[in-house]
Design a protein around this motif. Structure first.
Motif, PDB file in Angstrom:
ATOM      1  N   PRO A 147      37.531  17.804   6.894  1.00  0.00           N
ATOM      2  CA  PRO A 147      37.583  17.828   5.594  1.00  0.00           C
ATOM      3  C   PRO A 147      37.030  16.824   4.850  1.00  0.00           C
ATOM      4  O   PRO A 147      36.319  16.578   3.816  1.00  0.00           O
ATOM      5  N   LEU A 148      37.730  15.400   5.277  1.00  0.00           N
ATOM      6  CA  LEU A 148      37.380  14.147   4.564  1.00  0.00           C
ATOM      7  C   LEU A 148      35.824  13.782   4.679  1.00  0.00           C
ATOM      8  O   LEU A 148      35.371  13.571   3.459  1.00  0.00           O
ATOM      9  N   ASN A 149      35.095  14.054   5.711  1.00  0.00           N
ATOM     10  CA  ASN A 149      33.690  13.768   5.978  1.00  0.00           C
ATOM     11  C   ASN A 149      32.927  14.584   4.987  1.00  0.00           C
ATOM     12  O   ASN A 149      32.063  14.325   4.354  1.00  0.00           O
ATOM     13  N   GLN A 150      33.287  15.869   4.948  1.00  0.00           N
ATOM     14  CA  GLN A 150      32.693  16.762   4.027  1.00  0.00           C
ATOM     15  C   GLN A 150      32.655  16.639   2.474  1.00  0.00           C
ATOM     16  O   GLN A 150      31.866  16.663   1.545  1.00  0.00           O
ATOM     17  N   GLN A 151      34.017  16.096   2.260  1.00  0.00           N
ATOM     18  CA  GLN A 151      34.127  15.866   0.815  1.00  0.00           C
ATOM     19  C   GLN A 151      33.531  14.717   0.420  1.00  0.00           C
ATOM     20  O   GLN A 151      32.611  14.776  -0.663  1.00  0.00           O
ATOM     21  N   ILE A 152      33.309  13.671   1.183  1.00  0.00           N
ATOM     22  CA  ILE A 152      32.417  12.479   0.858  1.00  0.00           C
ATOM     23  C   ILE A 152      30.847  12.774   1.015  1.00  0.00           C
ATOM     24  O   ILE A 152      30.227  12.449  -0.141  1.00  0.00           O
ATOM     25  N   HIS A 153      30.528  13.698   1.904  1.00  0.00           N
ATOM     26  CA  HIS A 153      29.181  14.259   1.878  1.00  0.00           C
ATOM     27  C   HIS A 153      28.783  14.895   0.457  1.00  0.00           C
ATOM     28  O   HIS A 153      27.748  14.843  -0.013  1.00  0.00           O
ATOM     29  N   SER A 154      29.656  15.920   0.006  1.00  0.00           N
ATOM     30  CA  SER A 154      29.320  16.578  -1.068  1.00  0.00           C
ATOM     31  C   SER A 154      29.357  15.617  -2.210  1.00  0.00           C
ATOM     32  O   SER A 154      28.359  15.779  -3.343  1.00  0.00           O
ATOM     33  N   ILE A 155      30.098  14.616  -2.195  1.00  0.00           N
ATOM     34  CA  ILE A 155      29.874  13.562  -3.556  1.00  0.00           C
ATOM     35  C   ILE A 155      28.718  12.857  -3.543  1.00  0.00           C
ATOM     36  O   ILE A 155      27.953  12.691  -4.413  1.00  0.00           O
ATOM     37  N   TRP A 157      25.838  14.148  -2.214  1.00  0.00           N
ATOM     38  CA  TRP A 157      25.045  15.150  -2.852  1.00  0.00           C
ATOM     39  C   TRP A 157      24.911  15.274  -4.116  1.00  0.00           C
ATOM     40  O   TRP A 157      23.942  15.145  -4.594  1.00  0.00           O
ATOM     41  N   TRP A 158      25.939  15.161  -4.745  1.00  0.00           N
ATOM     42  CA  TRP A 158      26.189  15.341  -6.386  1.00  0.00           C
ATOM     43  C   TRP A 158      25.322  14.032  -6.745  1.00  0.00           C
ATOM     44  O   TRP A 158      24.406  14.122  -7.759  1.00  0.00           O
ATOM     45  N   ALA A 178      16.510  12.232   1.836  1.00  0.00           N
ATOM     46  CA  ALA A 178      15.626  13.353   1.418  1.00  0.00           C
ATOM     47  C   ALA A 178      16.058  14.430   2.368  1.00  0.00           C
ATOM     48  O   ALA A 178      16.237  15.748   1.683  1.00  0.00           O
ATOM     49  N   GLN A 179      16.232  14.421   3.692  1.00  0.00           N
ATOM     50  CA  GLN A 179      16.868  15.435   4.516  1.00  0.00           C
ATOM     51  C   GLN A 179      18.292  16.088   4.067  1.00  0.00           C
ATOM     52  O   GLN A 179      18.429  17.238   4.007  1.00  0.00           O
ATOM     53  N   LEU A 180      19.139  15.140   3.860  1.00  0.00           N
ATOM     54  CA  LEU A 180      20.730  15.301   3.637  1.00  0.00           C
ATOM     55  C   LEU A 180      20.775  15.982   2.371  1.00  0.00           C
ATOM     56  O   LEU A 180      21.495  17.161   2.492  1.00  0.00           O
ATOM     57  N   PHE A 181      19.924  15.681   1.356  1.00  0.00           N
ATOM     58  CA  PHE A 181      20.532  15.988   0.148  1.00  0.00           C
ATOM     59  C   PHE A 181      19.463  16.873  -0.672  1.00  0.00           C
ATOM     60  O   PHE A 181      19.360  16.872  -1.875  1.00  0.00           O
ATOM     61  N   ASP A 182      18.458  17.231   0.115  1.00  0.00           N
ATOM     62  CA  ASP A 182      17.482  18.222  -0.597  1.00  0.00           C
ATOM     63  C   ASP A 182      16.750  17.490  -1.849  1.00  0.00           C
ATOM     64  O   ASP A 182      16.550  18.071  -2.728  1.00  0.00           O
ATOM     65  N   VAL A 183      16.099  16.198  -1.387  1.00  0.00           N
ATOM     66  CA  VAL A 183      15.414  15.365  -2.536  1.00  0.00           C
ATOM     67  C   VAL A 183      14.131  15.151  -1.904  1.00  0.00           C
ATOM     68  O   VAL A 183      13.980  15.216  -0.754  1.00  0.00           O
ATOM     69  N   GLU A 184      13.312  15.399  -2.801  1.00  0.00           N
ATOM     70  CA  GLU A 184      11.952  15.002  -2.196  1.00  0.00           C
ATOM     71  C   GLU A 184      11.658  13.605  -2.001  1.00  0.00           C
ATOM     72  O   GLU A 184      11.998  12.597  -2.742  1.00  0.00           O
ATOM     73  N   PRO A 185      11.169  12.938  -0.653  1.00  0.00           N
ATOM     74  CA  PRO A 185      10.814  11.628  -0.478  1.00  0.00           C
ATOM     75  C   PRO A 185       9.998  10.881  -1.608  1.00  0.00           C
ATOM     76  O   PRO A 185      10.443   9.792  -1.684  1.00  0.00           O
ATOM     77  N   ALA A 186       9.319  11.472  -2.237  1.00  0.00           N
ATOM     78  CA  ALA A 186       8.339  10.988  -3.046  1.00  0.00           C
ATOM     79  C   ALA A 186       9.149  10.211  -4.180  1.00  0.00           C
ATOM     80  O   ALA A 186       8.652   9.523  -4.887  1.00  0.00           O
ATOM     81  N   GLU A 187      10.291  10.861  -4.517  1.00  0.00           N
ATOM     82  CA  GLU A 187      11.186  10.669  -5.761  1.00  0.00           C
ATOM     83  C   GLU A 187      12.028   9.326  -5.291  1.00  0.00           C
ATOM     84  O   GLU A 187      12.881   9.221  -6.272  1.00  0.00           O
ATOM     85  N   ILE A 188      11.911   9.154  -4.222  1.00  0.00           N
ATOM     86  CA  ILE A 188      12.904   8.068  -3.852  1.00  0.00           C
ATOM     87  C   ILE A 188      12.231   6.772  -3.804  1.00  0.00           C
ATOM     88  O   ILE A 188      11.254   6.638  -2.860  1.00  0.00           O
ATOM     89  N   ALA A 189      12.522   5.612  -4.617  1.00  0.00           N
ATOM     90  CA  ALA A 189      12.003   4.292  -4.180  1.00  0.00           C
ATOM     91  C   ALA A 189      12.627   3.417  -3.217  1.00  0.00           C
ATOM     92  O   ALA A 189      13.874   3.571  -2.971  1.00  0.00           O
ATOM     93  N   VAL A 190      11.915   2.613  -2.471  1.00  0.00           N
ATOM     94  CA  VAL A 190      12.307   2.060  -1.249  1.00  0.00           C
ATOM     95  C   VAL A 190      12.258   0.587  -1.677  1.00  0.00           C
ATOM     96  O   VAL A 190      11.123   0.025  -1.898  1.00  0.00           O
TER      97      VAL A 190
END
Length: 437
Positions: A147-155, A157-158, A178-190
């Motif tokens: 549960p702790l892992n999933q709680q952290i993941h959900s935060i 994601w938020w 992008a894969q984990l949080f359903d975000v477009e890769p093009a919207e992420i600066a590296v």
């Protein structure tokens, strides 16, 4: 620009590479003329009577350290509640700031400051920029069974979905985010991490003293440094040591750092019958670590998971020959055959071959180390990284905060090594000044 930055660690409270990143970025932004206020915390286990909220100016950065609330909460046993309490203290301090000052942007560093960063960005009605330095799924090989892992993941994601602009420290982390949080890769600066090379240069006398402290023989010295956790891979360096000692008798492995996997690592050393050849130095002050890096014949970074790998930059700054896995950002930081030697994560035979190659041809290893150091002034220079960060701030646009559903639990992703990464004990987090990669 006026920047309100939030981080759960900031010197002298440093737990890992995140604290060093935030420290250098904040000071470089301030040096370039931006107004930076940094919200962070007082050391763990303190209270408002011993360590009240304080404001200080450091290298033109206004640092606001919030006191811990009186509630008996600990990082080790009440992680989410502890984090929420820290966030509540930051929100109170942040609202006090907003009475007479308004930022142009709020910059959050990782999930532990998600709640206060989101609250303060919305209160100030300014864009929220978020840098994700790592993910819970990545740290646990994609296996979030508790549960702790999933709680952290959900935060996470938020925070990723609420941010008006996302930053990651490597291309590998952009794909992961992008894969984990359903975000477009093009919207992420590296934007890579950076380093200031000068503090890592020490005198020959200090280097000789550091070597003598861990290797009394005229034999090879291997060094691993960083957090002693399963995902950092020190167990693979230990597993490679018997074969290395067969071709290079007397070789020792120094391990500088601390973490929750240390007891298991000692067991691994005993199982491989190399316990006497493994030197656990514990956490070292900056200058002692720099000296030990310079003294090492080869620095081994066998990470199973590594969002960036600032340890590789620190090794390069000290002039140390490097053998590193290709995990995550390490595959971008270390250019195989040019600035170091690489092997696949978990490949003990590949690690062994890399170390033997360095020890067999020290002249070539020195040339690679020199090339790695030269690259620090171009690809990993803080002035350029800070300027690029300011460009992200300027380009970020405030979006309306939409209601977001609770994310579904992430899929469990099995791959070689995942079983060993599951349910490992969460590290105890000291409150003092640490140097960790």
């Amino acid at each position: 620009m006026r920047v309100l930055m939030l981080s759960w660690e900031y010197p002298p409270v440093v737990v890992g590479g995140l604290g060093r990143h935030v420290h250098a970025l904040a000071e470089q932004l301030a040096a370039q003329g931006h107004e930076v206020i940094l919200l962070c915390r007082q050391p763990t286990g303190t209270d408002a009577s011993t360590h009240p909220t304080e404001v200080e100016n450091r290298a033109k950065v206004r640092v606001v350290r919030v006191a811990e609330d009186p509630a008996h909460l600990s990082f080790e046993h009440d992680l989410v509640a502890w984090t929420l309490a820290m966030g509540h203290a930051m929100v109170r301090a942040g609202h006090a700031l907003l009475r007479g000052w308004r930022p142009d942007v709020v910059h959050a560093h990782d999930w532990l400051v998600a709640h206060p960063a989101i609250a303060l960005a919305e209160a100030a009605e300014v864009p929220l920029v978020t840098t994700l330095h790592a993910t819970e799924a990545g740290r646990h090989s994609g296996w979030l069974s508790q549960p702790l892992n999933q709680q952290i993941h959900s935060i996470e994601w938020w925070l990723a979905n609420r941010a008006d602009q996302l930053i990651t420290c490597s291309v590998a982390m952009r794909h992961e985010t992008a894969q984990l949080f359903d975000v477009e890769p093009a919207e992420i600066a590296v934007l890579h991490n950076g380093i200031s090379p000068n503090p890592w240069r020490v005198s020959p006398a200090k280097v000789a003293e550091a070597r003598a402290s861990v290797q009394a023989k005229d034999a090879p010295l291997l060094l691993f440094f960083g957090r002693i956790e399963w995902e950092k891979g020190a167990q693979d360096a230990v597993a490679a040591l018997p074969a290395i000692r067969r071709s290079h008798p007397g070789a020792v492995l120094a391990i500088a750092g601390q973490g929750g996997y240390q007891d298991r690592l000692v067991d691994e050393a005993r199982r491989h019958r190399v316990r006497r050849a493994v030197r656990l130095t514990g956490q070292l002050p900056d200058q002692e670590l720099a000296a030990l890096l310079a003294a090492a014949d080869v620095v081994v970074l066998p990470s199973r998971y590594e969002p960036f790998g600032i340890v590789a930059l620190e090794a390069a700054a000290a002039g140390a020959p490097l053998v590193a896995s290709t995990a995550g950002g390490l595959g971008e930081v270390v250019r195989d055959g040019e600035t170091g030697l690489s092997f696949a994560p978990g490949d003990v035979a590949g690690l062994t071959a890399g170390v033997r190659r360095v020890l067999a041809d020290p002249a070539s290893a020195a040339r690679r180390a020199s090339a790695a150091r030269d690259r620090l002034s171009t690809d990993f220079a803080w002035p350029a990284i800070a300027a690029a960060t300011a460009d992200v701030y300027a380009a970020s646009a405030l979006t309306l905060a939409a209601a977001r559903p609770r994310p579904a639990s992430p899929p469990q992703v099995d791959h070689p090594g995942a079983d060993r990464g599951r349910d490992l004990p969460r590290p105890k987090i000291p409150s003092g000044n640490l140097l960790l990669g």
